[in-house]
Design a protein around this motif. Sequence first.
Motif, PDB file in Angstrom:
ATOM      1  N   ASN A  54      -3.704  89.782  -0.608  1.00 49.73           N
ATOM      2  CA  ASN A  54      -4.430  91.047  -0.473  1.00 49.73           C
ATOM      3  C   ASN A  54      -5.935  90.818  -0.452  1.00 49.73           C
ATOM      4  O   ASN A  54      -6.661  91.441   0.326  1.00 49.73           O
ATOM      5  CB  ASN A  54      -4.067  92.008  -1.600  1.00 49.73           C
ATOM      6  N   ARG A  55      -6.420  89.917  -1.309  1.00 49.86           N
ATOM      7  CA  ARG A  55      -7.846  89.613  -1.335  1.00 49.86           C
ATOM      8  C   ARG A  55      -8.297  88.942  -0.046  1.00 49.86           C
ATOM      9  O   ARG A  55      -9.397  89.203   0.443  1.00 49.86           O
ATOM     10  CB  ARG A  55      -8.176  88.742  -2.541  1.00 49.86           C
ATOM     11  N   VAL A  56      -7.455  88.079   0.525  1.00 45.38           N
ATOM     12  CA  VAL A  56      -7.775  87.423   1.791  1.00 45.38           C
ATOM     13  C   VAL A  56      -7.911  88.462   2.896  1.00 45.38           C
ATOM     14  O   VAL A  56      -8.857  88.416   3.701  1.00 45.38           O
ATOM     15  CB  VAL A  56      -6.707  86.359   2.153  1.00 45.38           C
ATOM     16  N   LEU A  57      -6.986  89.407   2.951  1.00 43.39           N
ATOM     17  CA  LEU A  57      -7.054  90.456   3.968  1.00 43.39           C
ATOM     18  C   LEU A  57      -8.321  91.296   3.830  1.00 43.39           C
ATOM     19  O   LEU A  57      -8.963  91.650   4.824  1.00 43.39           O
ATOM     20  CB  LEU A  57      -5.812  91.344   3.894  1.00 43.39           C
ATOM     21  N   LYS A  58      -8.676  91.615   2.603  1.00 38.74           N
ATOM     22  CA  LYS A  58      -9.876  92.415   2.356  1.00 38.74           C
ATOM     23  C   LYS A  58     -11.129  91.655   2.763  1.00 38.74           C
ATOM     24  O   LYS A  58     -12.017  92.203   3.423  1.00 38.74           O
ATOM     25  CB  LYS A  58      -9.931  92.805   0.878  1.00 38.74           C
ATOM     26  N   GLU A  99       9.803  88.597 -11.434  1.00 37.76           N
ATOM     27  CA  GLU A  99       9.333  89.009 -12.747  1.00 37.76           C
ATOM     28  C   GLU A  99       8.283  90.101 -12.575  1.00 37.76           C
ATOM     29  O   GLU A  99       7.584  90.141 -11.571  1.00 37.76           O
ATOM     30  CB  GLU A  99       8.705  87.818 -13.471  1.00 37.76           C
ATOM     31  N   GLU A 100       8.147  90.945 -13.545  1.00 39.50           N
ATOM     32  CA  GLU A 100       7.087  91.933 -13.539  1.00 39.50           C
ATOM     33  C   GLU A 100       5.811  91.351 -14.140  1.00 39.50           C
ATOM     34  O   GLU A 100       4.851  92.061 -14.342  1.00 39.50           O
ATOM     35  CB  GLU A 100       7.524  93.180 -14.323  1.00 39.50           C
ATOM     36  N   ASN A 101       5.818  90.078 -14.405  1.00 42.23           N
ATOM     37  CA  ASN A 101       4.700  89.383 -15.013  1.00 42.23           C
ATOM     38  C   ASN A 101       3.605  89.159 -13.975  1.00 42.23           C
ATOM     39  O   ASN A 101       3.845  88.610 -12.911  1.00 42.23           O
ATOM     40  CB  ASN A 101       5.201  88.040 -15.561  1.00 42.23           C
ATOM     41  N   THR A 102       2.384  89.565 -14.288  1.00 44.67           N
ATOM     42  CA  THR A 102       1.281  89.368 -13.359  1.00 44.67           C
ATOM     43  C   THR A 102       0.848  87.909 -13.298  1.00 44.67           C
ATOM     44  O   THR A 102       0.082  87.549 -12.419  1.00 44.67           O
ATOM     45  CB  THR A 102       0.071  90.233 -13.749  1.00 44.67           C
ATOM     46  N   LYS A 128      -6.727  78.090  -3.319  1.00 44.93           N
ATOM     47  CA  LYS A 128      -5.895  78.389  -4.479  1.00 44.93           C
ATOM     48  C   LYS A 128      -4.513  78.866  -4.049  1.00 44.93           C
ATOM     49  O   LYS A 128      -3.494  78.462  -4.610  1.00 44.93           O
ATOM     50  CB  LYS A 128      -6.564  79.447  -5.351  1.00 44.93           C
ATOM     51  N   ARG A 129      -4.472  79.723  -3.015  1.00 45.23           N
ATOM     52  CA  ARG A 129      -3.185  80.207  -2.519  1.00 45.23           C
ATOM     53  C   ARG A 129      -2.359  79.054  -1.952  1.00 45.23           C
ATOM     54  O   ARG A 129      -1.144  78.989  -2.152  1.00 45.23           O
ATOM     55  CB  ARG A 129      -3.407  81.278  -1.466  1.00 45.23           C
ATOM     56  N   LYS A 130      -3.017  78.116  -1.295  1.00 43.04           N
ATOM     57  CA  LYS A 130      -2.313  76.966  -0.736  1.00 43.04           C
ATOM     58  C   LYS A 130      -1.710  76.099  -1.841  1.00 43.04           C
ATOM     59  O   LYS A 130      -0.574  75.632  -1.725  1.00 43.04           O
ATOM     60  CB  LYS A 130      -3.275  76.139   0.112  1.00 43.04           C
ATOM     61  N   ARG A 131      -2.445  75.897  -2.917  1.00 41.06           N
ATOM     62  CA  ARG A 131      -1.917  75.119  -4.035  1.00 41.06           C
ATOM     63  C   ARG A 131      -0.728  75.812  -4.683  1.00 41.06           C
ATOM     64  O   ARG A 131       0.268  75.171  -5.027  1.00 41.06           O
ATOM     65  CB  ARG A 131      -3.009  74.867  -5.082  1.00 41.06           C
ATOM     66  N   LEU A 132      -0.808  77.134  -4.843  1.00 32.85           N
ATOM     67  CA  LEU A 132       0.310  77.880  -5.418  1.00 32.85           C
ATOM     68  C   LEU A 132       1.524  77.856  -4.501  1.00 32.85           C
ATOM     69  O   LEU A 132       2.662  77.751  -4.965  1.00 32.85           O
ATOM     70  CB  LEU A 132      -0.113  79.327  -5.705  1.00 32.85           C
ATOM     71  N   GLU A 161       4.598  84.237  -7.782  1.00 38.41           N
ATOM     72  CA  GLU A 161       4.826  85.164  -6.684  1.00 38.41           C
ATOM     73  C   GLU A 161       3.785  86.279  -6.680  1.00 38.41           C
ATOM     74  O   GLU A 161       3.249  86.640  -5.631  1.00 38.41           O
ATOM     75  CB  GLU A 161       6.229  85.774  -6.779  1.00 38.41           C
ATOM     76  N   PHE A 162       3.503  86.830  -7.856  1.00 30.76           N
ATOM     77  CA  PHE A 162       2.507  87.895  -7.940  1.00 30.76           C
ATOM     78  C   PHE A 162       1.127  87.367  -7.586  1.00 30.76           C
ATOM     79  O   PHE A 162       0.370  88.023  -6.871  1.00 30.76           O
ATOM     80  CB  PHE A 162       2.482  88.512  -9.348  1.00 30.76           C
ATOM     81  N   GLN A 163       0.788  86.178  -8.066  1.00 35.73           N
ATOM     82  CA  GLN A 163      -0.522  85.607  -7.778  1.00 35.73           C
ATOM     83  C   GLN A 163      -0.708  85.385  -6.287  1.00 35.73           C
ATOM     84  O   GLN A 163      -1.773  85.675  -5.734  1.00 35.73           O
ATOM     85  CB  GLN A 163      -0.709  84.297  -8.528  1.00 35.73           C
ATOM     86  N   ILE A 164       0.325  84.890  -5.611  1.00 38.13           N
ATOM     87  CA  ILE A 164       0.226  84.649  -4.173  1.00 38.13           C
ATOM     88  C   ILE A 164       0.049  85.971  -3.425  1.00 38.13           C
ATOM     89  O   ILE A 164      -0.783  86.079  -2.513  1.00 38.13           O
ATOM     90  CB  ILE A 164       1.450  83.869  -3.669  1.00 38.13           C
TER      91      ILE A 164
END
Length: 88
Positions: free
Chosen positions: A29-33, A14-17, A57-61, A21-24
């Motif tokens: 990206n935030r983890v890498l930064k 989906e193009e939905n933010t 949060k990423r683990k729960r998703l 999938e988009f959230q993960i």
Amino acid sequence: MDKKISLDSSSIREENTGSVEFQISHLTNRVLKLTSHLKLHSKDYSSQRGLWKILGKRKRLLGYLAENDPTWYEELIGNLGIRGLKRR
């Protein structure tokens, strides 16, 4: 320092933010930064705490996605280059 993982439109359904999938991918990206920031500033404990919260949060998703759509979960962790969840 900015190693961003961008997913093309074919890998996200989906193009939905708000999609899982988009959230993960955004959290990855935030983890890498934050990881690159903490390599330079190892005693920045506020950022360390933020990193742990993002990872949780990423683990729960990822758990939600693995439970509801296992094939898409496997494809997503392959595209992002992250480890999967531990199986019990």
